[in-house]
Design an enzyme around this catalytic site. Structure first.
Site, mmCIF file in Angstrom:
data_model
loop_
_atom_site.group_PDB
_atom_site.id
_atom_site.type_symbol
_atom_site.label_atom_id
_atom_site.label_comp_id
_atom_site.label_asym_id
_atom_site.label_seq_id
_atom_site.Cartn_x
_atom_site.Cartn_y
_atom_site.Cartn_z
ATOM 1 N N LYS A 22 0.782 -1.192 0.078
ATOM 2 C CA LYS A 22 -0.058 -0.061 0.033
ATOM 3 C C LYS A 22 0.810 1.191 -0.127
ATOM 4 C CE LYS A 22 -1.454 1.402 4.000
ATOM 5 N NZ LYS A 22 -1.457 3.036 4.476
ATOM 6 N N ASN A 23 1.684 1.273 0.859
ATOM 7 C CA ASN A 23 2.543 2.688 1.149
ATOM 8 C C ASN A 23 3.483 3.011 -0.089
ATOM 9 O OD1 ASN A 23 1.157 3.179 3.379
ATOM 10 N ND2 ASN A 23 2.357 2.242 4.996
ATOM 11 N N ARG A 93 -3.637 10.201 4.459
ATOM 12 C CA ARG A 93 -2.311 11.107 4.747
ATOM 13 C C ARG A 93 -1.642 11.290 3.444
ATOM 14 N NH1 ARG A 93 0.319 13.829 8.682
ATOM 15 N NH2 ARG A 93 2.356 13.195 8.839
ATOM 16 N N CYS A 117 -5.038 7.422 9.246
ATOM 17 C CA CYS A 117 -5.174 6.872 10.576
ATOM 18 C C CYS A 117 -5.205 7.757 11.730
ATOM 19 C CB CYS A 117 -4.145 5.769 10.487
ATOM 20 S SG CYS A 117 -4.666 4.220 9.794
ATOM 21 N N ARG A 122 -0.249 14.552 13.791
ATOM 22 C CA ARG A 122 0.481 14.299 12.631
ATOM 23 C C ARG A 122 1.105 15.459 11.851
ATOM 24 N NH1 ARG A 122 -1.930 8.791 10.138
ATOM 25 N NH2 ARG A 122 0.286 8.879 9.249
ATOM 26 N N PRO A 123 2.204 16.083 12.536
ATOM 27 C CA PRO A 123 2.662 17.107 11.822
ATOM 28 C C PRO A 123 3.307 17.193 10.434
ATOM 29 C CG PRO A 123 4.225 16.668 13.896
ATOM 30 C CD PRO A 123 3.010 15.620 13.664
ATOM 31 N N ILE A 124 3.333 18.173 9.625
ATOM 32 C CA ILE A 124 4.042 17.888 8.573
ATOM 33 C C ILE A 124 5.253 19.156 8.472
ATOM 34 C CG2 ILE A 124 2.197 16.878 7.216
ATOM 35 C CD1 ILE A 124 1.726 19.728 6.055
ATOM 36 N N ASP A 125 5.894 19.581 9.473
ATOM 37 C CA ASP A 125 6.965 20.657 9.485
ATOM 38 C C ASP A 125 8.113 20.072 8.595
ATOM 39 O OD1 ASP A 125 6.991 18.742 11.774
ATOM 40 O OD2 ASP A 125 8.927 19.717 12.169
ATOM 41 N N GLN A 126 8.437 19.006 8.652
ATOM 42 C CA GLN A 126 9.590 18.527 7.833
ATOM 43 C C GLN A 126 9.202 18.596 6.197
ATOM 44 O OE1 GLN A 126 12.600 17.716 9.475
ATOM 45 N NE2 GLN A 126 11.092 18.671 11.002
ATOM 46 N N ASP A 305 3.937 -0.257 12.298
ATOM 47 C CA ASP A 305 2.750 -0.940 11.513
ATOM 48 C C ASP A 305 2.674 -2.223 11.907
ATOM 49 O OD1 ASP A 305 2.275 1.865 10.454
ATOM 50 O OD2 ASP A 305 3.050 1.267 8.635
ATOM 51 N N ILE A 327 7.069 5.815 17.660
ATOM 52 C CA ILE A 327 7.068 6.560 16.234
ATOM 53 C C ILE A 327 5.888 7.414 16.644
ATOM 54 C CG2 ILE A 327 6.563 6.415 13.878
ATOM 55 C CD1 ILE A 327 9.221 5.155 14.545
ATOM 56 N N ARG A 397 -8.763 -0.099 4.329
ATOM 57 C CA ARG A 397 -8.028 0.858 3.551
ATOM 58 C C ARG A 397 -6.832 0.343 3.103
ATOM 59 N NH1 ARG A 397 -7.140 6.146 6.854
ATOM 60 N NH2 ARG A 397 -5.752 6.534 5.254
HETATM 61 C C1 EPZ Z 1 4.179 6.379 6.918
HETATM 62 O O1 EPZ Z 1 3.390 7.533 7.379
HETATM 63 C C2 EPZ Z 1 3.118 5.382 6.593
HETATM 64 N N1 EPZ Z 1 2.185 5.972 5.846
HETATM 65 C C3 EPZ Z 1 2.433 4.904 8.144
HETATM 66 O O2 EPZ Z 1 1.730 3.996 7.815
HETATM 67 C C4 EPZ Z 1 3.530 4.526 9.085
HETATM 68 O O3 EPZ Z 1 3.180 4.224 10.228
HETATM 69 C C5 EPZ Z 1 4.692 5.726 8.996
HETATM 70 O O4 EPZ Z 1 5.249 6.041 7.918
HETATM 71 C C6 EPZ Z 1 5.972 5.009 9.901
HETATM 72 O O5 EPZ Z 1 6.648 4.081 9.331
HETATM 73 C C7 EPZ Z 1 2.439 5.986 4.551
HETATM 74 O O6 EPZ Z 1 3.258 5.555 4.007
HETATM 75 C C8 EPZ Z 1 1.264 6.471 3.785
HETATM 76 P P1 EPZ Z 1 6.385 9.822 9.211
HETATM 77 P P2 EPZ Z 1 3.972 9.153 7.693
HETATM 78 O O7 EPZ Z 1 6.303 10.905 8.402
HETATM 79 O O8 EPZ Z 1 4.958 9.216 6.411
HETATM 80 C C9 EPZ Z 1 6.720 12.619 12.814
HETATM 81 C C10 EPZ Z 1 -0.149 2.396 7.955
HETATM 82 O O9 EPZ Z 1 -0.651 1.802 9.048
HETATM 83 N N2 EPZ Z 1 6.812 13.826 11.935
HETATM 84 O O10 EPZ Z 1 7.447 8.730 9.031
HETATM 85 O O11 EPZ Z 1 2.945 10.009 7.748
HETATM 86 C C11 EPZ Z 1 5.327 11.838 12.786
HETATM 87 O O12 EPZ Z 1 4.497 12.643 13.509
HETATM 88 C C12 EPZ Z 1 0.494 3.877 8.118
HETATM 89 O O13 EPZ Z 1 0.099 1.823 6.710
HETATM 90 C C13 EPZ Z 1 6.901 15.095 12.364
HETATM 91 O O14 EPZ Z 1 6.971 15.400 13.301
HETATM 92 O O15 EPZ Z 1 4.954 8.911 8.890
HETATM 93 C C14 EPZ Z 1 5.860 10.552 13.424
HETATM 94 O O16 EPZ Z 1 5.891 10.760 14.915
HETATM 95 C C15 EPZ Z 1 0.070 4.412 9.434
HETATM 96 N N3 EPZ Z 1 6.972 15.922 11.258
HETATM 97 C C16 EPZ Z 1 6.984 10.180 13.027
HETATM 98 O O17 EPZ Z 1 7.609 11.486 12.535
HETATM 99 C C17 EPZ Z 1 6.675 15.655 9.840
HETATM 100 O O18 EPZ Z 1 6.703 16.622 9.175
HETATM 101 C C18 EPZ Z 1 7.031 9.231 11.795
HETATM 102 O O19 EPZ Z 1 6.106 9.909 10.822
HETATM 103 C C19 EPZ Z 1 6.627 14.259 9.608
HETATM 104 C C20 EPZ Z 1 6.597 13.406 10.646
#
Ligand code: EPZ
Length: 419
Positions: A22-23, A93, A117, A122-126, A305, A327, A397
Site C-alpha cells: 500500500k505505502n 495521509r 489513520c 501528525r505534523p508536516i513541518d519536515q 505498523d 513513532i 483501507r
Molecule cells: C508513513 O506515515 C506510513 N504511511 C505509516 O503507515 C507509518 O506508520 C509511518 O510512515 C511510519 O513508518 C504511509 O506511508 C502512507 P512519518 P508518515 O512521516 O509518512 C513525525 C499504515 O498503517 N513527523 O514517517 O506520515 C510523525 O508525527 C500507516 O500503513 C513530524 O514530526 O509517517 C511521527 O511521529 C499508518 N514531522 C514520525 O515523524 C513531519 O513533518 C514518523 O512519521 C513528519 C513526521
C-alpha cells in the site's frame, strides 16, 4: 454497519500470497504525475486508499485506466490542475505526496491538509522545511497547504526526524529541481527505495535510496515505464503473526524476506521457527510462546505498523512483555479491546506492559485504525467463540481481500451488517 463476524479458536494455516505494498503504491501512483508521460503500474493493491489516489489522479486530469485487478495505466500528460481538492483526499495521509509530485511540473501545488489513520498529532513541518529549502514558499499551514515557486532549485536538507512521508516528498520535489539535492537523515523503508526505483526507471537520477543520504540530480525529461510495486511487508508480517498467534503454520509467499528481518527475528525470539526461501517465509508456531520486548523504530527496526498485531500475539505468551511505541503518540487505543477479551495490558505513555494470559475470550470489538483493525482480526481468531468487529473500513483501507485470504487459511470470518 459493515463488520466482520469471526468464529475463532482454530489454527490459521496454509499459504497466503502477499499483495503489492500500500505505502509504496500510494507514492508511486502520485509520482507518475511528475513524469508527464504514460506509466503502467503492476502489483497495485485493490484497496480503498489506492482507489482514492486514482480518483485524485483523474481529478487532476490524468487518464487512468485499470487494465486488470492489480494493473493500471496512467497517462499524466493531460494533467492540468495543480490543486488536490478531492473531498476524500483529507481522509488519506498520503495525499500530501501530490505536493511534491505537482510542484515540479507546475511551480505550484495545493492539497487539503491530510488526515489518515488517527495516530495522534501528525505534523508536516519536515515536509514544509524541505519545500522551503528547495526554493518554494509555503502558505496556509492549517486546513490546506499551497506550495509555490518561480524556480525549483536543488539544495541540502537535513531532516530533524526520520520521516517516511517527508523523505518521499523530498525525492518527488527534487527530481525536477535544478541541480543537486542532498537529503540527509532520511527514512530507509522499502517503499522509499521503491519510489526511487520507479522514478529512476523513468529517467530520474536518484542515488542512495535505502541509505541515510539520498542524492538527486534534477532532470527535465522522463520516459514511459512499466513498473511493478514491491510486496507489502506489513501485510506479510500480519499473516506471519496470525499463524503462530492461533497455533498454526503459515507460508507467506511473493514477498522479499529481507524486508521482514526485524519481524522474523522477533518471531524467533518468542519461540517460533522460520524457514526462509527466495520469495517466501514459513512460520511454524512456538511450542511454548514466550514474552519479549519490542521497540518500534524506523526501518530496519521493528515497524510501528506491526506493533498492534505483535502485541496481540504477546497477550497469550508466557511471561511479561514490554512494547515501546517510539513513532506515534497514540497507537495503543486498541489495547482496551484486548483487555475486554481477557488480556492483561497496562499502558503508560509510550509503553504497554503485557502479562501473558492462557487465552482470550470472544467480544464485540472495534477497529481504531488500520493496523489495530488487523490486530482485532488476529485477536478474534485466537479467541474460541464468536466475536464481532466493527469500523472495518479502517482495515479495508490497506488489506487487499482480507476476508478471502483469512478464509483460505481456515478462519471462519464473514462480512456482515452488524447492528
Ligand atoms: C508513513 O506515515 C506510513 N504511511 C505509516 O503507515 C507509518 O506508520 C509511518 O510512515 C511510519 O513508518 C504511509 O506511508 C502512507 P512519518 P508518515 O512521516 O509518512 C513525525 C499504515 O498503517 N513527523 O514517517 O506520515 C510523525 O508525527 C500507516 O500503513 C513530524 O514530526 O509517517 C511521527 O511521529 C499508518 N514531522 C514520525 O515523524 C513531519 O513533518 C514518523 O512519521 C513528519 C513526521
Amino acid at each position: 454497519m459493515d463488520g466482520y463476524i469471526v468464529n475463532g479458536g482454530r489454527p490459521l494455516s496454509g499459504e497466503v500470497e502477499i499483495s503489492g505494498a500500500k505505502n509504496a503504491a500510494l507514492a508511486v501512483l502520485a509520482a507518475t504525475v511528475i513524469t508527464d508521460t504514460v506509466s503502467v503500474i503492476d502489483n497495485v493493491p485493490d484497496i480503498y486508499d489506492v482507489n482514492i489516489t486514482l480518483e485524485i489522479l483523474r481529478d487532476l486530469g490524468a487518464r487512468v485506466e485499470k487494465i486488470g485487478k492489480n494493473s493500471v495505466s496512467i497517462d499524466t500528460r493531460s494533467v492540468d490542475r495543480f490543486d488536490v481538492v478531492h473531498e476524500k483526499a483529507r481522509s488519506m495521509r498520503a495525499s500530501y505526496y501530490f505536493l511534491g509530485a505537482l510542484i515540479g511540473r507546475f511551480g505550484k501545488a495545493g492539497v487539503v491538509l491530510p488526515g489518515g489513520c488517527n495516530l495522534g498529532p501528525r505534523p508536516i513541518d519536515q515536509h514544509l522545511k524541505m519545500f522551503k529549502l528547495l526554493g518554494c514558499s509555503v502558505e496556509g499551514e492549517y486546513g490546506s497547504v499551497t506550495v509555490s515557486t518561480d524556480r525549483l532549485t536543488g539544495g541540502q536538507v537535513f531532516f530533524d526526524i526520520v520521516s517516511v512521508g517527508a523523505t518521499i516528498n523530498g525525492i518527488l520535489t527534487a527530481v525536477r529541481a535544478e541541480g543537486l539535492t542532498v537529503l540527509e537523515n532520511v527514512a530507509k523503508e522499502p517503499h522509499i527505495v521503491d519510489v526511487a526505483n520507479f522514478l529512476n526507471a523513468a529517467g530520474a537520477d536518484i542515488r542512495g535510496a535505502g541509505t541515510d543520504i539520498i542524492k538527486i540530480r534534477g532532470v527535465k525529461e522522463f520516459k514511459s515505464v512499466h513498473y511493478s510495486v514491491v510486496p507489502d511487508q506489513i501485510e506479510a508480517g500480519t499473516y506471519m503473526v496470525a499463524g503462530p498467534a492461533t497455533g498454526g503454520k503459515i507460508k507467506v509467499s511473493r514477498i522479499i524476506p529481507k524486508h521482514l528481518e526485524s519481524v522474523s527475528a522477533k518471531l524467533e525470539s518468542v519461540g517460533c521457527t522460520l524457514e526462509e526461501g527466495d520469495d517466501y517465509i514459513v512460520v511454524s508456531p512456538a511450542k511454548t510462546l514466550v514474552s519479549t520486548t519490542i521497540r518500534t523504530m524506523p526501518h530496519p527496526g521493528f515497524p510501528t505498523d506491526m506493533q498492534p498485531q505483535f502485541a496481540t500475539l504477546l497477550c497469550t505468551a508466557n511471561g511479561t512483555s514490554a512494547v515501546y511505541e517510539n513513532i506515534w503518540d497514540s497507537r495503543f487505543r486498541y489495547t482496551d479491546e484486548l483487555v475486554r477479551m481477557g488480556a492483561d495490558i497496562h499502558v503508560d505513555g509510550k509503553v504497554a506492559v503485557i502479562s501473558g494470559v492462557p487465552r482470550l475470550y470472544p467480544a464485540q470489538l472495534r477497529c481504531w485504525d488500520l493496523r489495530a483493525g488487523a490486530a482485532m482480526i488476529i485477536a478474534a481468531a485466537m479467541a474460541e467463540g464468536v466475536s464481532t468487529i466493527t469500523d472495518i473500513h479502517h482495515v479495508e483501507r490497506g488489506y487487499e481481500n482480507v476476508v478471502d485470504k483469512m478464509r483460505a487459511l481456515g478462519l471462519d470470518i464473514t462480512r456482515a451488517d452488524i447492528q
